[in-house]
Structure formats: C-alpha cells, structure tokens
Design a protein around this motif. Structure first.
Motif, PDB file in Angstrom:
ATOM      1  N   ILE A  12      -1.527  11.303 -10.225  1.00  0.00           N
ATOM      2  CA  ILE A  12      -2.535  11.267  -9.176  1.00  0.00           C
ATOM      3  C   ILE A  12      -2.289  12.439  -8.238  1.00  0.00           C
ATOM      4  N   PRO A  13      -3.274  13.285  -7.956  1.00  0.00           N
ATOM      5  CA  PRO A  13      -3.043  14.391  -7.021  1.00  0.00           C
ATOM      6  C   PRO A  13      -2.557  13.882  -5.669  1.00  0.00           C
ATOM      7  N   ALA A  14      -1.542  14.526  -5.117  1.00  0.00           N
ATOM      8  CA  ALA A  14      -1.027  14.105  -3.808  1.00  0.00           C
ATOM      9  C   ALA A  14      -2.106  14.181  -2.734  1.00  0.00           C
ATOM     10  N   THR A  15      -3.083  15.057  -2.930  1.00  0.00           N
ATOM     11  CA  THR A  15      -4.155  15.206  -1.944  1.00  0.00           C
ATOM     12  C   THR A  15      -4.973  13.929  -1.761  1.00  0.00           C
ATOM     13  N   GLU A  16      -4.963  13.032  -2.753  1.00  0.00           N
ATOM     14  CA  GLU A  16      -5.718  11.786  -2.622  1.00  0.00           C
ATOM     15  C   GLU A  16      -5.122  10.860  -1.565  1.00  0.00           C
ATOM     16  N   LEU A  17      -3.856  11.115  -1.174  1.00  0.00           N
ATOM     17  CA  LEU A  17      -3.208  10.265  -0.180  1.00  0.00           C
ATOM     18  C   LEU A  17      -3.053  10.937   1.174  1.00  0.00           C
ATOM     19  N   THR A  18      -3.387  12.209   1.286  1.00  0.00           N
ATOM     20  CA  THR A  18      -3.176  12.917   2.543  1.00  0.00           C
ATOM     21  C   THR A  18      -3.964  12.259   3.670  1.00  0.00           C
ATOM     22  N   ASN A  19      -3.237  11.836   4.713  1.00  0.00           N
ATOM     23  CA  ASN A  19      -3.827  11.169   5.881  1.00  0.00           C
ATOM     24  C   ASN A  19      -4.588   9.898   5.518  1.00  0.00           C
ATOM     25  N   GLN A  20      -4.140   9.217   4.447  1.00  0.00           N
ATOM     26  CA  GLN A  20      -4.790   7.988   4.002  1.00  0.00           C
ATOM     27  C   GLN A  20      -3.748   6.897   3.766  1.00  0.00           C
ATOM     28  N   TYR A  21      -4.195   5.643   3.786  1.00  0.00           N
ATOM     29  CA  TYR A  21      -3.389   4.557   3.238  1.00  0.00           C
ATOM     30  C   TYR A  21      -4.257   3.836   2.215  1.00  0.00           C
ATOM     31  N   VAL A  22      -3.661   3.509   1.071  1.00  0.00           N
ATOM     32  CA  VAL A  22      -4.431   2.996  -0.065  1.00  0.00           C
ATOM     33  C   VAL A  22      -3.720   1.791  -0.657  1.00  0.00           C
ATOM     34  N   ASP A  23      -4.462   0.729  -0.887  1.00  0.00           N
ATOM     35  CA  ASP A  23      -3.919  -0.475  -1.527  1.00  0.00           C
ATOM     36  C   ASP A  23      -3.274  -0.098  -2.857  1.00  0.00           C
ATOM     37  N   ILE A  24      -2.110  -0.655  -3.133  1.00  0.00           N
ATOM     38  CA  ILE A  24      -1.369  -0.298  -4.344  1.00  0.00           C
ATOM     39  C   ILE A  24      -2.173  -0.595  -5.605  1.00  0.00           C
ATOM     40  N   SER A  25      -2.978  -1.661  -5.595  1.00  0.00           N
ATOM     41  CA  SER A  25      -3.770  -2.009  -6.776  1.00  0.00           C
ATOM     42  C   SER A  25      -4.872  -0.996  -7.045  1.00  0.00           C
ATOM     43  N   CYS A  43       0.813  -1.211   0.000  1.00  0.00           N
ATOM     44  CA  CYS A  43       0.000   0.000   0.000  1.00  0.00           C
ATOM     45  C   CYS A  43       0.847   1.261   0.000  1.00  0.00           C
ATOM     46  N   PHE A  44       0.192   2.353  -0.381  1.00  0.00           N
ATOM     47  CA  PHE A  44       0.760   3.687  -0.232  1.00  0.00           C
ATOM     48  C   PHE A  44       0.272   4.239   1.107  1.00  0.00           C
ATOM     49  N   TYR A  45       1.205   4.589   1.979  1.00  0.00           N
ATOM     50  CA  TYR A  45       0.852   5.272   3.218  1.00  0.00           C
ATOM     51  C   TYR A  45       1.148   6.743   2.995  1.00  0.00           C
ATOM     52  N   GLY A  46       0.092   7.541   2.903  1.00  0.00           N
ATOM     53  CA  GLY A  46       0.245   8.924   2.457  1.00  0.00           C
ATOM     54  C   GLY A  46       0.877   9.858   3.458  1.00  0.00           C
ATOM     55  N   GLN A  47       1.276  11.024   2.949  1.00  0.00           N
ATOM     56  CA  GLN A  47       1.779  12.090   3.812  1.00  0.00           C
ATOM     57  C   GLN A  47       0.709  12.411   4.846  1.00  0.00           C
ATOM     58  N   ALA A  48       1.125  12.721   6.068  1.00  0.00           N
ATOM     59  CA  ALA A  48       0.153  12.805   7.150  1.00  0.00           C
ATOM     60  C   ALA A  48       0.429  13.968   8.088  1.00  0.00           C
ATOM     61  N   SER A  49      -0.651  14.573   8.569  1.00  0.00           N
ATOM     62  CA  SER A  49      -0.556  15.628   9.574  1.00  0.00           C
ATOM     63  C   SER A  49      -0.993  15.112  10.934  1.00  0.00           C
ATOM     64  N   THR A  50      -1.234  13.815  11.028  1.00  0.00           N
ATOM     65  CA  THR A  50      -1.654  13.192  12.276  1.00  0.00           C
ATOM     66  C   THR A  50      -0.802  11.957  12.546  1.00  0.00           C
ATOM     67  N   CYS A  51      -0.957  11.386  13.723  1.00  0.00           N
ATOM     68  CA  CYS A  51      -0.237  10.161  14.062  1.00  0.00           C
ATOM     69  C   CYS A  51      -1.196   8.973  13.998  1.00  0.00           C
ATOM     70  N   ARG A  52      -0.644   7.796  13.868  1.00  0.00           N
ATOM     71  CA  ARG A  52      -1.464   6.575  13.821  1.00  0.00           C
ATOM     72  C   ARG A  52      -0.622   5.420  14.354  1.00  0.00           C
ATOM     73  N   ARG A  53      -1.288   4.444  14.973  1.00  0.00           N
ATOM     74  CA  ARG A  53      -0.583   3.282  15.504  1.00  0.00           C
ATOM     75  C   ARG A  53      -0.952   2.019  14.721  1.00  0.00           C
ATOM     76  N   TYR A  54       0.058   1.176  14.518  1.00  0.00           N
ATOM     77  CA  TYR A  54      -0.120  -0.091  13.836  1.00  0.00           C
ATOM     78  C   TYR A  54       0.411  -1.196  14.749  1.00  0.00           C
ATOM     79  N   THR A  55      -0.345  -2.283  14.865  1.00  0.00           N
ATOM     80  CA  THR A  55       0.025  -3.343  15.800  1.00  0.00           C
ATOM     81  C   THR A  55       0.024  -4.697  15.104  1.00  0.00           C
TER      82      THR A  55
END
Length: 272
Positions: free
Chosen positions: A103-116, A67-79
């Motif tokens: 693809i506009p960079a805004t589509e990934l802001t604070n998002q994670y998206v499957d590469i497909s 996946c693409f883990y987008g640029q972020a202005s927040t924090c997130r935890r993964y376990t």
C-alpha cells in the motif's frame, strides 16, 4: 501505566517500538491526547475505552478501535471521557506500509484508517487476537508473528533503494536530496517519486519532520524541566536559530516549546 518493548532483530527495519498505555480517570474528567507531527505510522488497538477527534468539518467522530494512524505533518487532539482506557500500539516506520502491505505510504499521510479497510478480513482477525490477548507480552508476540509472516510473504530481498530508505532512521545527519539520489543512482525526480511512495512525504518534508522528532526527544526530559540552552539545542539540530525552531514547533504541534513543556508539567503526554 506505560510499557514499551523493542522488536526482534528481523523486525527492526520496520518496527521502532511496541508500547502499551493504560489510564484511569475520574467519572467527571476527560483525557486529551495531543498527537504531534511524526514520520512514523502507529498501528493502534484500543482494547478499553474509546477516543473522539474532530474531522475536517470540525465535527466530533469516534476513532476506530483498531486503526492505522498515518505519518503526519500536522497535529491532532484525541479526547476520552471513559474512566479507563487501554491502548496497545506498534510504532512502524512509514516504509513498512508499502513494503509489508503493498500500500503506498501516501494513502496514510495525515489520515487514520480502520485496520479492516486496509487489511480486509485479516485485519479484523488480527484485531480480535490482540483484544483477546491477556497481557502486553502476548500482544507483542501476536503482532510480531503477524509482521514476520508479512515479511516472508512479500519479498526475499529488498531493492537497493528500498534498503537505503529502511536505513534512513539510523542516519545521524542527512545530506542534500541530490546527494542522496546520487547514492542510489537515481535522478532527483525519480528519487523523489520513489521516496514519497515509501515514506508518504517529499524528502524535504520528511527530513524536516525527522529533525523535529529529534528535538522532541531532547525536550522530553525528566519532570518537564525546560532545557537551559534551547538555542544551543536548536543549533545542534541544524536550525538557524531559536526563532527557526519555534516556527517549526508551532507548525508541527500547534504549540510553542514553553506551551508544550507546560502540558508536560500537568501530566499531559505528547509524543512524535
């Protein structure tokens, strides 16, 4: 185990770093990865194990293996509770998303998206090639060849504004938005619109996060030792005082600087 590699010269305007991490834990343990705010995009391939995070409703959801883990202005935890985890990552400057993939960079802001979802069938093929690769070096070669082919397909030259934005990560200090707009002969409104398309953030937010990233690099000192003069570091980076630094730190990590350093001491890794 953690490995890193720098990109070839013709990729350095788009790729900051290649990295790979492997972690083994006990059968009754869990590993928590605390992702902080960042101006960059991570292209991640989890070739062993899997990680869970919480969605907007607070429900646990599995992160896609590629996946693409987008640029972020927040924090997130993964376990993860898997006994072995392996992740290969490509740390991209956000402008690589619109310039290489249209693809506009805004589509990934604070998002994670499957590469497909973003790259369709080619994304699925690329993930398969990365998972099948038997070494870090082979993964770096595979993804480098893919990114170089994207450069060749997308453009021969950059516009003046695009070239300007690709150089921002090399600038030690940033002037006002109006001065930056003047450098590329755009009105401030035009500058902001194009800037957000390429980075996913307004210029003000982008530079705020970039300063925070510089702070994180300073704090990630050996053995998690607290810097002796945190106020001096704050002033050197353009913060008004340590209180100003603390507010931004809490905003982008959910932690205080001392809390962050305590996590370092117990071996939990935080990155920008």
């Amino acid at each position: 185990m953690y490995k890193t590699a720098l990109p070839a010269p013709n990729l350095r305007n788009y790729v900051a770093l290649f990295w790979e991490g492997e972690l083994a834990i006990g059968s009754n343990q869990a590993h928590t990865y605390h992702a902080t705010a960042t101006s960059k995009v991570e292209l991640l391939f989890c070739y062993a194990g899997n990680y869970l995070t919480n969605n907007e409703k607070g429900d646990a959801v599995q992160v896609p293996a590629a996946c693409f883990y987008g640029q972020a202005s927040t924090c997130r935890r993964y376990t993860s509770t898997d006994t072995f985890n392996g992740i290969f990552g490509v740390r991209l400057y956000a402008h690589a998303i619109p310039l290489l993939f249209n693809i506009p960079a805004t589509e990934l802001t604070n998002q994670y998206v499957d590469i497909s979802s973003l790259l369709n069938g080619r994304g699925h093929e690329l993930a398969g090639e990365i998972f099948a690769a038997g070494s870090f070096e082979k993964r770096v070669t595979t993804i480098s060849d893919f990114l170089q082919s994207q450069i060749q397909q997308r453009f021969a030259t950059l516009t003046r504004f695009e070239a300007f934005v690709t150089s921002l990560h090399r600038l030690a200090q940033h002037t006002s938005v109006s001065e930056l707009a003047g450098e590329v002969n755009l009105s401030q409104r035009q500058f902001e619109r194009h800037f957000k398309y390429l980075t996913g953030f307004s210029a003000k937010t982008y530079f705020k996060i970039a300063r925070f990233e510089s702070l994180m690099e300073t704090l990630c000192c050996p053995a998690g030792k607290v810097p002796q003069n945190l106020t001096g570091i704050a002033l050197d980076l353009g913060y008004y005082d340590q209180s100003h630094l603390n507010r931004h730190f809490k905003e982008f990590t959910g932690l205080s600087p001392s809390g962050f350093l305590q996590l370092q001491e117990v071996g939990e890794r935080l990155t920008s």
